[in-house]
Scaffold this motif. Structure first.
Motif, PDB file in Angstrom:
ATOM      1  N   UNK A 147       0.813  -1.218   0.000  1.00  0.00           N
ATOM      2  CA  UNK A 147       0.000   0.000   0.000  1.00  0.00           C
ATOM      3  C   UNK A 147       0.842   1.262   0.000  1.00  0.00           C
ATOM      4  N   UNK A 148       2.063   1.202   0.554  1.00  0.00           N
ATOM      5  CA  UNK A 148       2.884   2.408   0.701  1.00  0.00           C
ATOM      6  C   UNK A 148       3.955   2.562  -0.370  1.00  0.00           C
ATOM      7  N   UNK A 149       3.810   1.841  -1.488  1.00  0.00           N
ATOM      8  CA  UNK A 149       4.772   2.007  -2.583  1.00  0.00           C
ATOM      9  C   UNK A 149       4.848   3.468  -3.020  1.00  0.00           C
ATOM     10  N   UNK A 150       3.685   4.116  -3.100  1.00  0.00           N
ATOM     11  CA  UNK A 150       3.637   5.479  -3.605  1.00  0.00           C
ATOM     12  C   UNK A 150       4.429   6.464  -2.767  1.00  0.00           C
ATOM     13  N   UNK A 151       4.577   6.196  -1.468  1.00  0.00           N
ATOM     14  CA  UNK A 151       5.297   7.122  -0.611  1.00  0.00           C
ATOM     15  C   UNK A 151       6.815   6.938  -0.694  1.00  0.00           C
ATOM     16  N   UNK A 152       7.265   5.694  -0.905  1.00  0.00           N
ATOM     17  CA  UNK A 152       8.695   5.420  -0.794  1.00  0.00           C
ATOM     18  C   UNK A 152       9.300   4.720  -2.004  1.00  0.00           C
ATOM     19  N   UNK A 153       8.502   4.066  -2.830  1.00  0.00           N
ATOM     20  CA  UNK A 153       9.030   3.303  -3.948  1.00  0.00           C
ATOM     21  C   UNK A 153       9.378   1.878  -3.530  1.00  0.00           C
ATOM     22  N   UNK A 154       9.598   1.033  -4.539  1.00  0.00           N
ATOM     23  CA  UNK A 154       9.855  -0.380  -4.263  1.00  0.00           C
ATOM     24  C   UNK A 154      11.174  -0.609  -3.521  1.00  0.00           C
ATOM     25  N   UNK A 155      12.261  -0.032  -4.041  1.00  0.00           N
ATOM     26  CA  UNK A 155      13.595  -0.361  -3.531  1.00  0.00           C
ATOM     27  C   UNK A 155      13.780  -0.068  -2.047  1.00  0.00           C
ATOM     28  N   UNK A 156      13.416   1.135  -1.545  1.00  0.00           N
ATOM     29  CA  UNK A 156      13.599   1.370  -0.111  1.00  0.00           C
ATOM     30  C   UNK A 156      12.825   0.394   0.765  1.00  0.00           C
ATOM     31  N   UNK A 157      11.603   0.033   0.335  1.00  0.00           N
ATOM     32  CA  UNK A 157      10.811  -0.908   1.133  1.00  0.00           C
ATOM     33  C   UNK A 157      11.447  -2.289   1.109  1.00  0.00           C
ATOM     34  N   UNK A 158      11.895  -2.716  -0.059  1.00  0.00           N
ATOM     35  CA  UNK A 158      12.541  -4.028  -0.156  1.00  0.00           C
ATOM     36  C   UNK A 158      13.831  -4.071   0.653  1.00  0.00           C
ATOM     37  N   UNK A 159      14.645  -3.028   0.546  1.00  0.00           N
ATOM     38  CA  UNK A 159      15.909  -2.985   1.284  1.00  0.00           C
ATOM     39  C   UNK A 159      15.647  -2.995   2.790  1.00  0.00           C
ATOM     40  N   UNK A 160      14.677  -2.188   3.239  1.00  0.00           N
ATOM     41  CA  UNK A 160      14.367  -2.130   4.671  1.00  0.00           C
ATOM     42  C   UNK A 160      13.914  -3.492   5.187  1.00  0.00           C
ATOM     43  N   UNK A 161      13.100  -4.200   4.398  1.00  0.00           N
ATOM     44  CA  UNK A 161      12.613  -5.507   4.825  1.00  0.00           C
ATOM     45  C   UNK A 161      13.748  -6.531   4.889  1.00  0.00           C
ATOM     46  N   UNK A 162      14.520  -6.612   3.832  1.00  0.00           N
ATOM     47  CA  UNK A 162      15.520  -7.675   3.738  1.00  0.00           C
ATOM     48  C   UNK A 162      16.724  -7.450   4.648  1.00  0.00           C
ATOM     49  N   UNK A 163      17.101  -6.193   4.865  1.00  0.00           N
ATOM     50  CA  UNK A 163      18.319  -5.912   5.623  1.00  0.00           C
ATOM     51  C   UNK A 163      18.044  -5.652   7.106  1.00  0.00           C
ATOM     52  N   UNK A 164      16.914  -5.013   7.429  1.00  0.00           N
ATOM     53  CA  UNK A 164      16.653  -4.614   8.814  1.00  0.00           C
ATOM     54  C   UNK A 164      15.505  -5.404   9.443  1.00  0.00           C
ATOM     55  N   UNK A 165      14.313  -5.319   8.835  1.00  0.00           N
ATOM     56  CA  UNK A 165      13.105  -5.791   9.506  1.00  0.00           C
ATOM     57  C   UNK A 165      13.059  -7.312   9.619  1.00  0.00           C
ATOM     58  N   UNK A 166      13.231  -8.015   8.515  1.00  0.00           N
ATOM     59  CA  UNK A 166      13.126  -9.469   8.531  1.00  0.00           C
ATOM     60  C   UNK A 166      14.152 -10.109   9.470  1.00  0.00           C
ATOM     61  N   UNK A 167      15.444  -9.726   9.398  1.00  0.00           N
ATOM     62  CA  UNK A 167      16.410 -10.308  10.348  1.00  0.00           C
ATOM     63  C   UNK A 167      16.059 -10.013  11.810  1.00  0.00           C
ATOM     64  N   UNK A 168      15.599  -8.772  12.090  1.00  0.00           N
ATOM     65  CA  UNK A 168      15.274  -8.409  13.473  1.00  0.00           C
ATOM     66  C   UNK A 168      14.076  -9.210  13.981  1.00  0.00           C
ATOM     67  N   UNK A 169      13.039  -9.333  13.154  1.00  0.00           N
ATOM     68  CA  UNK A 169      11.851 -10.092  13.565  1.00  0.00           C
ATOM     69  C   UNK A 169      12.197 -11.550  13.809  1.00  0.00           C
ATOM     70  N   UNK A 170      12.905 -12.152  12.855  1.00  0.00           N
ATOM     71  CA  UNK A 170      13.218 -13.573  12.969  1.00  0.00           C
ATOM     72  C   UNK A 170      14.096 -13.836  14.201  1.00  0.00           C
ATOM     73  N   UNK A 171      15.056 -12.963  14.423  1.00  0.00           N
ATOM     74  CA  UNK A 171      15.934 -13.126  15.591  1.00  0.00           C
ATOM     75  C   UNK A 171      15.140 -13.029  16.889  1.00  0.00           C
ATOM     76  N   UNK A 172      14.184 -12.084  16.946  1.00  0.00           N
ATOM     77  CA  UNK A 172      13.403 -11.935  18.166  1.00  0.00           C
ATOM     78  C   UNK A 172      12.476 -13.123  18.390  1.00  0.00           C
ATOM     79  N   UNK A 173      11.840 -13.604  17.310  1.00  0.00           N
ATOM     80  CA  UNK A 173      10.967 -14.784  17.455  1.00  0.00           C
ATOM     81  C   UNK A 173      11.778 -15.981  17.951  1.00  0.00           C
ATOM     82  N   UNK A 174      12.966 -16.160  17.397  1.00  0.00           N
ATOM     83  CA  UNK A 174      13.798 -17.291  17.816  1.00  0.00           C
ATOM     84  C   UNK A 174      14.322 -17.080  19.239  1.00  0.00           C
ATOM     85  N   UNK A 175      14.555 -15.820  19.626  1.00  0.00           N
ATOM     86  CA  UNK A 175      14.948 -15.555  21.008  1.00  0.00           C
ATOM     87  C   UNK A 175      13.837 -15.920  21.982  1.00  0.00           C
TER      88      UNK A 175
END
Length: 630
Positions: free
Chosen positions: A241-269
């Motif tokens: 839904x927020x592609x229009x505000x930020x574009x594809x690349x920033x959202x993809x980079x944020x997910x793959x580099x920051x959000x996904x690793x942090x979430x997965x690490x916390x769930x496993x913790x």
């Protein structure tokens, strides 16, 4: 070489800024899901105990749900389906509907799917702020049960304050969202990594074998557990839904580099903590923290959930604007809160109705786990609809090969269908609440959509072709007054009904007459050069068309200034606007069923005035009434 590294320094700085901003707006919802997901997985809702195999099985389900639904579906596939840079289920509906060769019947099917998705989204918008803020404040209970009596009042005060500030806009605090959420994700990662280091055997859950073994062992219980796993996916739709505000690349980079690793690490913790201490299942997230860090963690978690709620509220405003301009909801009063950022809007009616709904849910369910037991039907329904619409686009628009389409979308449809079906088991525990809200909203949107078409049909029956109008004008019998008259007309090939009334009753024609049609297009934005088109018809009469996208607010008074460059004087003292005001009533030959006709009449009374909606100057606008029978 990475995408960021390949950019010039200035571009890298801009991309990094957009990525940081995306953390604050896009990922607030999914980023706060660790507050309640694992806790719900081992609650009375699932009936599962935090045994070794169950912990590994649930973590494996969460891992592969995030990989398939968020990473594969949204980040890789769905984010390709941008409508001139805009995303979301209504933008996707408009994009699919524009494909050539689509019959009117199929177009109606797409409209129904889009309205269903939007209605389910609004149901989700009520649950998300309630569960997020309440779960964060409930962290105080981990410190001492003495806080229990004030949990509900504190959560409600935070929510009331958040909604009460909406009319100020998010511009003043928006720049803080990204850094705060970056700190939040760093905390998620560190808390999880600390426990994983002590119990590294939890990493075995990365293998899908444990999800499969869990499903085979529990069967029906594993199906119910999917309803809890869904909580880890909340906010996935925001990536699109927020592609229009930020574009594809920033959202993809944020997910793959920051959000996904942090979430997965916390769930496993959290999983590692449960392997060591199964009694921590009562609130595994806050029990990850050392005792000295508990109160600061509650403060940061509350800030993160407020940001997550703000993103949901802003998305609801944006969806209301899209629904209004696409003609699937009554005209709403939309206020822009920033002179620089177009996307920052405030819709008073949506804001206060949403606050009432959120407070009602908090009072009805009282605790985060109880809300979690009702959560999931709306969000998984929207996900399923998104998959079906993107499947249509992949076949008709992208021309993907069937050898790719069949296995990919079969996987996505099976996963989405399983998640939706599993969450339907929550129906009696409170899942009926967002479903009931979505049903009411869908009925209202479908009624408005059909009612508008019925009104247009009746208006079309009464129109006079422009050529007929020109042929009937007798200059010597008309008084031509000075100035410019702009008549708003629904159809670009016909004369305005308000002009015909003026001629019939007053016999007056202005020196310059503009027959103006405002077109609301199924694309988000219209370029300035395509905004206004005009042609001369003769006898001082001109035809003009103003075009707006579904993410733009019409501003007719401002945009007709372009007529001055084509020889038509636009002087506030000598320019008048004439607009028809339809009084919709029941007719002897109705076009709608009686219940739908009555509902449309009620909805039409709540619609904002055309004068305000189109941005016409009130002191220069004349409304001429007419009866429309539907």
């Amino acid at each position: 070489m990475s995408t960021l590294a390949a950019l010039r320094p200035a571009d890298r700085k801009r991309a990094a800024g957009l990525t940081l901003a995306a953390l604050g707006v896009v990922f607030g919802d999914i980023g706060t899901s660790p507050l309640y997901t694992v806790q719900t997985c081992f609650s009375d809702f699932t009936g599962l105990q935090p045994t070794h195999d169950n912990v590994l099985g649930m973590l494996s389900l969460i891992t592969w749900a995030l990989l398939i639904v968020v990473t594969l579906k949204y980040v890789i596939v769905v984010m390709r389906a941008d409508n001139h840079g805009e995303g979301g289920v209504l933008a996707l509906m408009a994009l699919v509907s524009r494909e050539p060769g689509i019959s009117e019947r199929r177009r109606n099917v797409y409209a129904i799917l889009g309205m269903l998705g939007a209605a389910l989204f609004y149901g989700d918008c009520l649950l998300t702020p309630a569960i997020s803020v309440l779960s964060a404040v409930e962290g105080l209970n981990v410190a001492t049960p003495a806080f229990q009596p004030v949990i509900l009042p504190i959560a409600m005060a935070v929510l009331i304050g958040l909604f009460a500030m909406q009319h100020y806009g998010t511009g003043g605090i928006g720049h803080l969202f990204g850094p705060i959420m970056l700190i939040w994700f760093a905390i998620l990662f560190l808390l999880g990594a600390r426990q994983i280091a002590q119990h590294p055997e939890v990493l075995m859950a990365l293998s899908p074998y444990h999800a499969f073994a869990f499903a085979m062992k529990h069967k029906a219980g594993a199906f119910v557990a999917l309803g809890a796993v869904t909580l880890a996916l909340t906010g996935a739709e925001a990536l699109y839904a927020d592609i229009g505000h930020f574009g594809r690349s920033p959202i993809r980079v944020a997910w793959l580099i920051v959000v996904f690793p942090a979430l997965l690490t916390n769930y496993y913790g959290q999983g590692a903590l449960l392997l060591a201490d199964p009694t921590a299942a009562s609130n595994p997230f806050f029990k990850l923290a050392p005792h000295w860090a508990l109160y600061p963690l509650v403060v940061v978690a509350t800030m993160a959930t407020v940001i997550a709620s703000q993103a949901t509220i802003s998305a609801a405003f944006s969806m209301a604007q899209q629904a209004t301009l696409l003609g699937v909801s009554p005209r709403a009063r939309i206020l822009h809160t920033s002179p620089d950022e177009f996307g920052q809007i405030y819709v008073p009616a949506v804001n206060w109705l949403q606050l009432l709904g959120v407070l009602g849910i908090v009072l009805a369910f009282q605790t985060g786990p109880d809300i979690a037991s009702a959560y999931g039907i709306a969000v998984t329904g929207t996900m399923l609809i998104t998959t079906m619409l993107v499947l249509t686009l992949a076949v008709r628009g992208w021309k993907w090969r069937w050898t790719l389409v069949v296995p990919l979308f079969l996987l996505l449809l099976v996963v989405d269908g399983a998640l939706f079906s599993a969450n339907m088991t929550k129906f009696v525990e409170g899942g009926w609440v967002p479903l009931a809200i979505a049903t009411i909203l869908f009925i209202a949107m479908w009624t408005w959509y059909r009612g508008r078409h019925a009104v247009e049909l009746r208006e079309r029956e009464r129109t006079v072709p422009i050529d007929t109008l020109l042929a009937t004008i007798e200059p010597e019998r008309l008084h031509r007054t000075q100035g410019t008259a702009i008549y708003l007309t629904t159809f670009s090939d016909a004369a305005s009904s308000s002009l015909m009334q003026n001629l019939r009753h007053n016999g007056v024609l202005h020196e310059h007459v503009v027959l103006l049609t405002v077109h609301l297009l199924e694309e988000p934005f219209v370029s300035p050069e395509d905004r206004l088109r005009m042609r001369e018809l003769g006898s001082g009469i001109h035809r003009a068309v103003l075009c707006y996208g579904f993410m733009e607010k019409p501003d007719v008074a401002h945009d007709i200034a372009g007529l001055a460059g084509q020889g038509i004087p636009i002087d506030p003292l000598h320019t008048s606007f004439f607009i028809g005001h339809n009084n919709v009533v029941s007719g002897q030959h109705p076009l709608l069923p009686s219940w739908q006709r009555r509902l449309f009449l009620v909805l039409s009374r709540f619609a904002a005035s055309s004068t305000d909606f189109l941005g016409l100057p009130a002191n220069q606008t004349v409304e001429l009434g007419s009866r429309i029978e539907v």
